[in-house]
Design an enzyme around this catalytic site. Sequence first.
Site, short mmCIF file in Angstrom:
data_model
loop_
_atom_site.label_atom_id
_atom_site.label_comp_id
_atom_site.label_asym_id
_atom_site.label_seq_id
_atom_site.Cartn_x
_atom_site.Cartn_y
_atom_site.Cartn_z
N GLU A 1 0.88 -1.17 0.00
CA GLU A 1 0.00 0.00 0.00
C GLU A 1 0.91 1.21 0.00
O GLU A 1 1.56 1.51 0.99
CB GLU A 1 -0.92 -0.03 1.23
CG GLU A 1 -2.09 0.92 1.12
CD GLU A 1 -1.82 2.27 1.73
OE1 GLU A 1 -1.34 3.15 0.98
OE2 GLU A 1 -2.05 2.43 2.92
N CYS B 1 -3.11 8.26 4.27
CA CYS B 1 -2.85 7.81 2.90
C CYS B 1 -4.07 8.03 2.01
O CYS B 1 -3.93 8.43 0.85
CB CYS B 1 -2.42 6.35 2.90
SG CYS B 1 -3.63 5.21 3.62
#
Length: 242
Positions: free
Chosen positions: A9, A50
């Site tokens: 990720e 994020c």
Amino acid sequence: GNLKRLTLELGGNDAGIVLPDLFDGASPERRREIAETLFWGAFINTGQTCAALKRLYVPEEIYDEVCRALVRVAENVPMGMGLEEENLLGPLQNRTQFDIVDRLVEDAKASGATVLCGGNPDRDAPGNFYPTTLVADIDGDAALVTEEQFGPALPIIRYTDLDDAVAEANRSEAGLGGSVWSADPVAAREVAARLEAGTVWINNHGAVDPRIPFGGVKGSGYGLEFGVEGLKAVAVPQVING
């Protein structure tokens, strides 16, 4: 070294697209709620998330109204030391990140963008507090739009053609999350399906649930976290045949 399964990720530069009907039929109270949800999609954890909303595309018809609504929210969200209970936003995690946000906002100013609020940090003050910043009338090629700022500075990009806004949202190498904001769920889903992102929220942004798979596409990585699919991403079935 031992070929463990993994997911990557790798962060994102999440785009939100507002449709012209966002405030249609909405009371003043409801408009305020929408603006607050938009704001927190970008500024939760002072933008250090994020899957935070990191660039917002707003149609010409309601551009000024959306900007004013976001400024009203920003002006009423206190920032400061976390030990003081009234503060809802805190500092950036380190000085390097402070400098990145500062550089991107200064670049936007130099390019002719309009700072609606913030953008005036006290660089000599203790801590890494960068003020909540909203930047309007910014070009889509500005660094604040094309780079992930990971901090409390949101560029608001004006558009006149929805297809162009979708193309601009998809132009990024990142593809973690995205969002569509509209009073029409059907129209919102149609636009959402066109965004190149692992998760697209409608009238929300960044709401991650451990029961629901989460992961990115393109430069935002591969594999999934959460949900049954997330467990399968780091596991392998054993087949017994016979």
